[in-house]
Design a protein around this motif. Structure first.
Motif, PDB file in Angstrom:
ATOM      1  N   GLU A 150     -15.543 -55.448  17.550  1.00  0.00           N
ATOM      2  CA  GLU A 150     -14.549 -54.569  18.161  1.00  0.00           C
ATOM      3  C   GLU A 150     -14.326 -53.353  17.266  1.00  0.00           C
ATOM      4  N   PRO A 151     -14.341 -52.155  17.848  1.00  0.00           N
ATOM      5  CA  PRO A 151     -14.156 -50.951  17.032  1.00  0.00           C
ATOM      6  C   PRO A 151     -12.787 -50.966  16.370  1.00  0.00           C
ATOM      7  N   GLU A 152     -12.734 -50.385  15.164  1.00  0.00           N
ATOM      8  CA  GLU A 152     -11.466 -50.339  14.460  1.00  0.00           C
ATOM      9  C   GLU A 152     -11.361 -49.056  13.654  1.00  0.00           C
ATOM     10  N   VAL A 153     -10.134 -48.721  13.316  1.00  0.00           N
ATOM     11  CA  VAL A 153      -9.859 -47.574  12.466  1.00  0.00           C
ATOM     12  C   VAL A 153     -10.016 -48.028  11.014  1.00  0.00           C
ATOM     13  N   THR A 154     -10.718 -47.248  10.228  1.00  0.00           N
ATOM     14  CA  THR A 154     -10.878 -47.586   8.812  1.00  0.00           C
ATOM     15  C   THR A 154     -10.242 -46.494   7.951  1.00  0.00           C
ATOM     16  N   GLN A 155      -9.780 -46.894   6.768  1.00  0.00           N
ATOM     17  CA  GLN A 155      -9.137 -45.951   5.857  1.00  0.00           C
ATOM     18  C   GLN A 155      -9.631 -46.195   4.442  1.00  0.00           C
ATOM     19  N   THR A 156      -9.780 -45.096   3.716  1.00  0.00           N
ATOM     20  CA  THR A 156     -10.133 -45.196   2.297  1.00  0.00           C
ATOM     21  C   THR A 156      -9.339 -44.160   1.501  1.00  0.00           C
ATOM     22  N   PRO A 157      -8.999 -44.446   0.247  1.00  0.00           N
ATOM     23  CA  PRO A 157      -9.144 -45.760  -0.378  1.00  0.00           C
ATOM     24  C   PRO A 157      -8.052 -46.708   0.104  1.00  0.00           C
ATOM     25  N   SER A 158      -8.133 -47.952  -0.273  1.00  0.00           N
ATOM     26  CA  SER A 158      -7.067 -48.881   0.110  1.00  0.00           C
ATOM     27  C   SER A 158      -5.843 -48.681  -0.776  1.00  0.00           C
ATOM     28  N   HIS A 159      -6.082 -48.235  -2.012  1.00  0.00           N
ATOM     29  CA  HIS A 159      -4.982 -47.986  -2.939  1.00  0.00           C
ATOM     30  C   HIS A 159      -5.334 -46.775  -3.788  1.00  0.00           C
ATOM     31  N   GLN A 160      -4.397 -45.835  -3.871  1.00  0.00           N
ATOM     32  CA  GLN A 160      -4.591 -44.625  -4.657  1.00  0.00           C
ATOM     33  C   GLN A 160      -3.402 -44.478  -5.601  1.00  0.00           C
ATOM     34  N   VAL A 161      -3.718 -44.352  -6.893  1.00  0.00           N
ATOM     35  CA  VAL A 161      -2.675 -44.108  -7.887  1.00  0.00           C
ATOM     36  C   VAL A 161      -2.882 -42.700  -8.423  1.00  0.00           C
ATOM     37  N   THR A 162      -1.822 -41.919  -8.476  1.00  0.00           N
ATOM     38  CA  THR A 162      -1.949 -40.549  -8.924  1.00  0.00           C
ATOM     39  C   THR A 162      -0.727 -40.140  -9.744  1.00  0.00           C
ATOM     40  N   MET A 200       2.274 -37.472 -10.632  1.00  0.00           N
ATOM     41  CA  MET A 200       3.111 -36.505  -9.933  1.00  0.00           C
ATOM     42  C   MET A 200       2.537 -35.095 -10.105  1.00  0.00           C
ATOM     43  N   GLY A 201       2.489 -34.344  -9.021  1.00  0.00           N
ATOM     44  CA  GLY A 201       1.966 -32.986  -9.064  1.00  0.00           C
ATOM     45  C   GLY A 201       0.488 -32.872  -8.735  1.00  0.00           C
ATOM     46  N   GLN A 202      -0.207 -33.986  -8.714  1.00  0.00           N
ATOM     47  CA  GLN A 202      -1.631 -33.969  -8.381  1.00  0.00           C
ATOM     48  C   GLN A 202      -1.826 -33.945  -6.866  1.00  0.00           C
ATOM     49  N   GLU A 203      -3.003 -33.495  -6.484  1.00  0.00           N
ATOM     50  CA  GLU A 203      -3.378 -33.480  -5.075  1.00  0.00           C
ATOM     51  C   GLU A 203      -4.111 -34.775  -4.726  1.00  0.00           C
ATOM     52  N   VAL A 204      -3.828 -35.299  -3.549  1.00  0.00           N
ATOM     53  CA  VAL A 204      -4.565 -36.478  -3.072  1.00  0.00           C
ATOM     54  C   VAL A 204      -5.071 -36.224  -1.656  1.00  0.00           C
ATOM     55  N   ILE A 205      -6.187 -36.818  -1.356  1.00  0.00           N
ATOM     56  CA  ILE A 205      -6.733 -36.770  -0.001  1.00  0.00           C
ATOM     57  C   ILE A 205      -6.949 -38.196   0.464  1.00  0.00           C
ATOM     58  N   LEU A 206      -6.314 -38.527   1.572  1.00  0.00           N
ATOM     59  CA  LEU A 206      -6.473 -39.842   2.177  1.00  0.00           C
ATOM     60  C   LEU A 206      -7.407 -39.701   3.372  1.00  0.00           C
ATOM     61  N   ARG A 207      -8.324 -40.624   3.469  1.00  0.00           N
ATOM     62  CA  ARG A 207      -9.373 -40.507   4.483  1.00  0.00           C
ATOM     63  C   ARG A 207      -9.277 -41.598   5.540  1.00  0.00           C
ATOM     64  N   CYS A 208      -9.663 -41.214   6.736  1.00  0.00           N
ATOM     65  CA  CYS A 208      -9.598 -42.112   7.884  1.00  0.00           C
ATOM     66  C   CYS A 208     -10.820 -41.863   8.750  1.00  0.00           C
ATOM     67  N   VAL A 209     -11.370 -42.945   9.292  1.00  0.00           N
ATOM     68  CA  VAL A 209     -12.398 -42.815  10.321  1.00  0.00           C
ATOM     69  C   VAL A 209     -11.817 -43.437  11.592  1.00  0.00           C
ATOM     70  N   PRO A 210     -11.434 -42.604  12.549  1.00  0.00           N
ATOM     71  CA  PRO A 210     -10.856 -43.144  13.793  1.00  0.00           C
ATOM     72  C   PRO A 210     -11.917 -43.847  14.639  1.00  0.00           C
ATOM     73  N   ILE A 211     -11.454 -44.517  15.682  1.00  0.00           N
ATOM     74  CA  ILE A 211     -12.374 -45.131  16.632  1.00  0.00           C
ATOM     75  C   ILE A 211     -13.147 -44.032  17.349  1.00  0.00           C
ATOM     76  N   SER A 212     -14.440 -44.235  17.533  1.00  0.00           N
ATOM     77  CA  SER A 212     -15.350 -43.127  17.829  1.00  0.00           C
ATOM     78  C   SER A 212     -15.067 -42.385  19.128  1.00  0.00           C
ATOM     79  N   ASN A 213     -14.583 -43.001  20.167  1.00  0.00           N
ATOM     80  CA  ASN A 213     -14.377 -42.277  21.419  1.00  0.00           C
ATOM     81  C   ASN A 213     -12.931 -41.818  21.598  1.00  0.00           C
TER      82      ASN A 213
END
Lengths: 117, 112
Positions: free
Chosen positions: A1-13, A15-28
C-alpha cells in the motif's frame, strides 16, 4: 500500500541553524500539507500546497518557514533560523482532494522529530 | 475559534467493555476523519465520514457523523488491549479551507 515517507526521522540542530525536512508524498496525490505536534499537544496545521504554490497557511507559518516541491516526488519544509520553540514532530500529509464538500482524506507520514538545542 | 473538542480526554477500561468517544464542534465540517496515533508516529487513518448522519463500521469500531455535520462519535465494542492508543478526530471545515482542524485527542488504555 502506498505511503507517505519522511526523512530524517530525527533531526537535532542548534538554535539559529537552518533545517530542511523532506517528504515523499503518495505518487498520485496533488495536495500536500505540513503539520506539527509539540510534545503533549495537539496536531497543528502549518501549510497546504497545490499546483506549486501555497494554498493556505496558518499564523505559525511565518517568514522563517518555506515549502518547496523541487522535483516530481519530494516536498520539503525549510526552517531558516530555528528557535527552541520549533522543537516538535513535523508531519507531512498528502491527499487527492483539497476541495471542501468532497472526501478530503489526508494520509500522514511517520513524522520527523526536530530537536532544537 | 475553530475547535474540535474530544471527550473524554483519558479513558481506562477493562478488556471486553464498550466505550464511546465524542468529537464536538460549533462549526460545520464538510468531512471528518478519525485517526489513531501511536507514540512517536504519525496519525493513521481509520475512517472518513462525509454525509450528515452517516454511520461506518470497521470491525468492532462504529463511527457516526452527526446530522448537522458538527459532531462525530467513535464507539468501540468489546475493547481489547490492542485498541490502546490516542484517537484523534480531524475535520475539514465547510468553508472552502483545505486544512485539517484536529481534535484534542482521547487517550485510551484497555487493561487485560
Amino acid at each position: 500500500e502506498p505511503e507517505v515517507t519522511q526523512t530524517p526521522s530525527h533531526q537535532v540542530t542548534q538554535m539559529g541553524q537552518e533545517v530542511i525536512l523532506r517528504c515523499v508524498p503518495i505518487s498520485n496525490h496533488l495536495y500536500f500539507y505540513w503539520y506539527r505536534q509539540i510534545l503533549g499537544q495537539k496536531v497543528e496545521f502549518l501549510v497546504s500546497f497545490y499546483n506549486n504554490e501555497i494554498s493556505e497557511k496558518s499564523e505559525i507559518f511565518d517568514d522563517q518557514f518555506s515549502v518547496e516541491r523541487p522535483d516530481g516526488s519530494n516536498f520539503t519544509l525549510k526552517i531558516r533560523s530555528t528557535k527552541l520553540e520549533d522543537s516538535a514532530m513535523y508531519f507531512c500529509a498528502s491527499g487527492t482532494s483539497g476541495r471542501a464538500g468532497r472526501t478530503d482524506t489526508q494520509y500522514f507520514g511517520p513524522g520527523t522529530r526536530l530537536t532544537v538545542l | 475559534t475553530q475547535l474540535l473538542e474530544q471527550s473524554p480526554q483519558f479513558l481506562s477500561i477493562q478488556e471486553g467493555e464498550n466505550l464511546t468517544v465524542y468529537c464536538n464542534s460549533s462549526s460545520v465540517f464538510s468531512s471528518l476523519q478519525w485517526y489513531r496515533q501511536e507514540p512517536g508516529e504519525g496519525p493513521v487513518l481509520l475512517v472518513t465520514v462525509v454525509t450528515g448522519g452517516e454511520v461506518k463500521k470497521l470491525k468492532r469500531l462504529t463511527f457516526q457523523f452527526g446530522d448537522a455535520r458538527k459532531d462525530s462519535s467513535l464507539h468501540i465494542t468489546a475493547a481489547q488491549p490492542g485498541d490502546t492508543g490516542l484517537y484523534l478526530c480531524a475535520g475539514v471545515m465547510a468553508s472552502g479551507t483545505y486544512k485539517y482542524i484536529f481534535g484534542t485527542g482521547t487517550r485510551l488504555k484497555v487493561l487485560a
